[in-house]
Write a protein that holds these residues in place. Sequence first.
Motif, PDB file in Angstrom:
ATOM      1  N   SER A 186       0.893  -1.277  -0.008  1.00  0.00           N
ATOM      2  CA  SER A 186       0.035   0.104  -0.099  1.00  0.00           C
ATOM      3  C   SER A 186       0.913   1.200  -0.034  1.00  0.00           C
ATOM      4  CB  SER A 186      -1.043   0.074   1.152  1.00  0.00           C
ATOM      5  OG  SER A 186      -1.494  -0.885   1.359  1.00  0.00           O
ATOM      6  N   ILE A 188       4.160   1.456  -1.122  1.00  0.00           N
ATOM      7  CA  ILE A 188       4.681   1.482  -2.360  1.00  0.00           C
ATOM      8  C   ILE A 188       3.680   2.188  -3.341  1.00  0.00           C
ATOM      9  CG2 ILE A 188       5.972   0.421  -4.138  1.00  0.00           C
ATOM     10  CD1 ILE A 188       6.697  -1.745  -1.957  1.00  0.00           C
ATOM     11  N   THR A 189       2.583   1.689  -3.532  1.00  0.00           N
ATOM     12  CA  THR A 189       1.506   2.130  -4.542  1.00  0.00           C
ATOM     13  C   THR A 189       1.219   3.474  -4.332  1.00  0.00           C
ATOM     14  OG1 THR A 189      -0.356   1.411  -3.269  1.00  0.00           O
ATOM     15  CG2 THR A 189       0.344  -0.171  -5.010  1.00  0.00           C
ATOM     16  N   SER A 190       1.084   3.935  -3.149  1.00  0.00           N
ATOM     17  CA  SER A 190       1.071   5.512  -2.722  1.00  0.00           C
ATOM     18  C   SER A 190       2.134   6.306  -3.139  1.00  0.00           C
ATOM     19  CB  SER A 190       0.830   5.748  -0.935  1.00  0.00           C
ATOM     20  OG  SER A 190      -0.596   5.277  -0.859  1.00  0.00           O
ATOM     21  N   PHE A 191       3.445   6.059  -2.965  1.00  0.00           N
ATOM     22  CA  PHE A 191       4.689   6.655  -3.351  1.00  0.00           C
ATOM     23  C   PHE A 191       4.586   6.678  -4.876  1.00  0.00           C
ATOM     24  CE2 PHE A 191       6.429   5.011   0.908  1.00  0.00           C
ATOM     25  CZ  PHE A 191       6.605   5.978   1.445  1.00  0.00           C
ATOM     26  N   ALA A 192       4.436   5.588  -5.664  1.00  0.00           N
ATOM     27  CA  ALA A 192       4.365   5.777  -6.687  1.00  0.00           C
ATOM     28  C   ALA A 192       3.311   6.567  -7.442  1.00  0.00           C
ATOM     29  CB  ALA A 192       4.067   4.263  -7.406  1.00  0.00           C
ATOM     30  N   LEU A 193       2.086   6.514  -7.035  1.00  0.00           N
ATOM     31  CA  LEU A 193       1.108   7.580  -7.275  1.00  0.00           C
ATOM     32  C   LEU A 193       1.463   8.974  -7.179  1.00  0.00           C
ATOM     33  CD1 LEU A 193      -1.943   7.901  -8.286  1.00  0.00           C
ATOM     34  CD2 LEU A 193      -2.851   7.681  -5.983  1.00  0.00           C
ATOM     35  N   ALA A 194       2.215   9.130  -5.883  1.00  0.00           N
ATOM     36  CA  ALA A 194       2.408  10.664  -5.973  1.00  0.00           C
ATOM     37  C   ALA A 194       3.691  10.965  -6.872  1.00  0.00           C
ATOM     38  CB  ALA A 194       3.201  10.781  -4.470  1.00  0.00           C
ATOM     39  N   LEU A 195       4.625  10.055  -7.143  1.00  0.00           N
ATOM     40  CA  LEU A 195       5.562  10.246  -8.023  1.00  0.00           C
ATOM     41  C   LEU A 195       4.936  10.508  -9.652  1.00  0.00           C
ATOM     42  CD1 LEU A 195       8.041   7.650  -6.884  1.00  0.00           C
ATOM     43  CD2 LEU A 195       8.548  10.205  -6.854  1.00  0.00           C
ATOM     44  N   THR A 196       4.157   9.830  -9.915  1.00  0.00           N
ATOM     45  CA  THR A 196       3.329   9.781 -11.174  1.00  0.00           C
ATOM     46  C   THR A 196       2.558  11.134 -11.317  1.00  0.00           C
ATOM     47  OG1 THR A 196       3.024   7.664 -11.262  1.00  0.00           O
ATOM     48  CG2 THR A 196       1.427   8.731 -12.872  1.00  0.00           C
ATOM     49  N   VAL A 219      -3.393   8.596  -2.183  1.00  0.00           N
ATOM     50  CA  VAL A 219      -1.963   9.183  -1.919  1.00  0.00           C
ATOM     51  C   VAL A 219      -1.523   9.397  -0.542  1.00  0.00           C
ATOM     52  CG1 VAL A 219      -2.268  11.505  -2.194  1.00  0.00           C
ATOM     53  CG2 VAL A 219      -0.351  10.435  -3.536  1.00  0.00           C
ATOM     54  N   LEU A 221      -0.597   7.624   2.038  1.00  0.00           N
ATOM     55  CA  LEU A 221       0.647   7.148   2.620  1.00  0.00           C
ATOM     56  C   LEU A 221       1.863   7.615   2.008  1.00  0.00           C
ATOM     57  CD1 LEU A 221      -0.703   3.459   2.964  1.00  0.00           C
ATOM     58  CD2 LEU A 221      -0.718   5.096   4.662  1.00  0.00           C
ATOM     59  N   ALA A 222       1.910   8.334   0.783  1.00  0.00           N
ATOM     60  CA  ALA A 222       3.194   8.945   0.330  1.00  0.00           C
ATOM     61  C   ALA A 222       3.505   9.850   1.283  1.00  0.00           C
ATOM     62  CB  ALA A 222       2.780   9.384  -1.103  1.00  0.00           C
ATOM     63  N   LYS A 223       3.159  10.338   2.234  1.00  0.00           N
ATOM     64  CA  LYS A 223       3.846  11.388   3.125  1.00  0.00           C
ATOM     65  C   LYS A 223       4.627  10.703   4.001  1.00  0.00           C
ATOM     66  CE  LYS A 223      -0.478  13.755   2.846  1.00  0.00           C
ATOM     67  NZ  LYS A 223      -1.642  14.251   3.585  1.00  0.00           N
ATOM     68  N   SER A 224       4.622   9.236   3.966  1.00  0.00           N
ATOM     69  CA  SER A 224       5.196   8.550   5.350  1.00  0.00           C
ATOM     70  C   SER A 224       6.881   8.884   4.961  1.00  0.00           C
ATOM     71  CB  SER A 224       5.031   7.175   4.897  1.00  0.00           C
ATOM     72  OG  SER A 224       3.644   6.714   5.069  1.00  0.00           O
TER      73      SER A 224
ATOM     74  N   TYR B 247       2.785   5.324 -14.625  1.00  0.00           N
ATOM     75  CA  TYR B 247       2.602   4.777 -13.268  1.00  0.00           C
ATOM     76  C   TYR B 247       3.589   3.549 -13.122  1.00  0.00           C
ATOM     77  CZ  TYR B 247       0.793   2.922  -9.031  1.00  0.00           C
ATOM     78  OH  TYR B 247       0.510   2.497  -7.747  1.00  0.00           O
ATOM     79  N   MET B 251       6.786   2.474 -10.744  1.00  0.00           N
ATOM     80  CA  MET B 251       6.733   1.370  -9.915  1.00  0.00           C
ATOM     81  C   MET B 251       8.179   0.311 -10.244  1.00  0.00           C
ATOM     82  SD  MET B 251       5.033  -0.241  -7.656  1.00  0.00           S
ATOM     83  CE  MET B 251       3.480  -0.018  -7.314  1.00  0.00           C
ATOM     84  N   ASN B 274       7.221  12.381  -1.062  1.00  0.00           N
ATOM     85  CA  ASN B 274       6.786  13.162   0.058  1.00  0.00           C
ATOM     86  C   ASN B 274       6.376  14.633  -0.468  1.00  0.00           C
ATOM     87  OD1 ASN B 274       9.013  12.030   2.740  1.00  0.00           O
ATOM     88  ND2 ASN B 274       7.040  11.229   1.778  1.00  0.00           N
TER      89      ASN B 274
END
Lengths: 281, 281
Positions: A186, A188-196, A219, A221-224, B247, B251, B274
């Motif tokens: 979960s 990793i998918t959030s980080f990848a979503l934020a990056l995208t 998104v 969890l991408a703040k983690s 995406y 990934m 982040n």
Amino acid sequence: MNVGIVGLGLIGGSMAIDLKARGFASRVIGVENEKVNAAAAMKIGLADEILPLEECVAAADILVLAVPVDAATRLLPRVLDMIAGTEKIVIDVCSVKQSMCQVAYGHKGRDRYVATHPMAGTEYSGPWAAMPGLFDSRACIFCDVEESSPKAVREIERLYDALNMRVTYMRSDAHDMHVAYVSHISHITSFALALTVLDKEKDEKHIFDLASGGFSSTVRLAKSSADMWVPILAMNRDNVLRVIDTYIEKMKEFRDAIDAYDSDKIRELIDEGNKIKRIIR
Amino acid sequence: MNVGIVGLGLIGGSMAIDLKARGFASRVIGVENEKVNAAAAMKIGLADEILPLEECVAAADILVLAVPVDAATRLLPRVLDMIAGTEKIVIDVCSVKQSMCQVAYGHKGRDRYVATHPMAGTEYSGPWAAMPGLFDSRACIFCDVEESSPKAVREIERLYDALNMRVTYMRSDAHDMHVAYVSHISHITSFALALTVLDKEKDEKHIFDLASGGFSSTVRLAKSSADMWVPILAMNRDNVLRVIDTYIEKMKEFRDAIDAYDSDKIRELIDEGNKIKRIIR
């Protein structure tokens, strides 16, 4: 009961609050190497005092390692050296358990260690993120308890009971596989979503305007923090790679169905995904 | 003001509630082909009455098409045939706008149509999911307003003002690209996450036990209905494919960094992700 907590961040700090407030700990002794965090923790009142590790171990009945998993694997043998043969107990709260149990394997103080993973958290970190009630009614996984002293396990069950958690038991290798599948992916998918989104949308105003509640929660969890997550992903590497590979396959199935305007296949994938409703509220 | 709403699901039903309660609509006339939904909508009190489409168009000053985008593209020309030359207005609320504007392009009644996308919703659907306040303080995108009658646009701005939305303006092609990047991809990543977890975790008890708040919020959108999402993904195909490809690349960057135990690269990716903090609360 004196409880020593090494690392007064989100998890350690939240434990400190509830263990003290609910009467499990008469005294909370913190160990916090980062000066800013130590000052903040004292100011917020997370601990009764901050001591160096050795003095904390000497004063505490139970010691909680609430630092990132790479630091915890280095700390655990040192702490076991200090408490082997005593009645003191050390626990960790990391979300990777096999490397923790391996580093303790065969240590003369192994029975003083209880490997635990309270499944709670937020995307924030540091002493400022600590909050009461963080653990209430969540699950806590105990790993490889047969290697711990039964009396120590019962004591730690009592600790998590004070935190209002449901305790379940698992082997450390099974734990690491399951958390990779449910929790680590979960993130990793959030980080990848934020990056995208950050990559595709150069204009932040558009992201802000178009981000409906859906995007925000996906998104979140991408703040983690990297401090916590870099060692988790590295130390649970094999399980994490396996689940990423499955994830990329599923994503490609979606891609190909959309590419082919194959409405039946898109519907089949969505209907299948909808089954998560049965499990998650 | 009589407002006709075609489709009394989550969006149409929630609009019906607030437009009536806040005095914008004196009468809400529903069109709902699904008998169960029509009965539920009347029981819940979403509409004053349910009528066939033609009678609703005859009675309404403003008509809202709140059905999935494939049905909306078929309905719009029919409704424009009926209202061309009158003072009536038709709007849609779909999350794909270019195909809607294309189907209206050049129609003699084009100026009676205002293309809108209120960016609000939940993962639930049907009249039971309708709720007051769903739209409050969210963004609503108006597309290609230069093709609509200025008076009609002002009237619809008034409607969204009653729903407490911030209106912004965009070309329909730009809209479809931006929502693919921010909203549609969130749904696809959630569906893929649900499929991955359901595939990897045959034992649902483990998912339930291990699903911390993080997993629940990341997978939430995977509960969204196929009826709504199959046509969105098909009708916004090119934009959606482009963002899925980005995406998958992101990934894979993660995968390769973890595979290589490249902590610096993992940290760089997480730090970059982040940055979403700056934009999303």
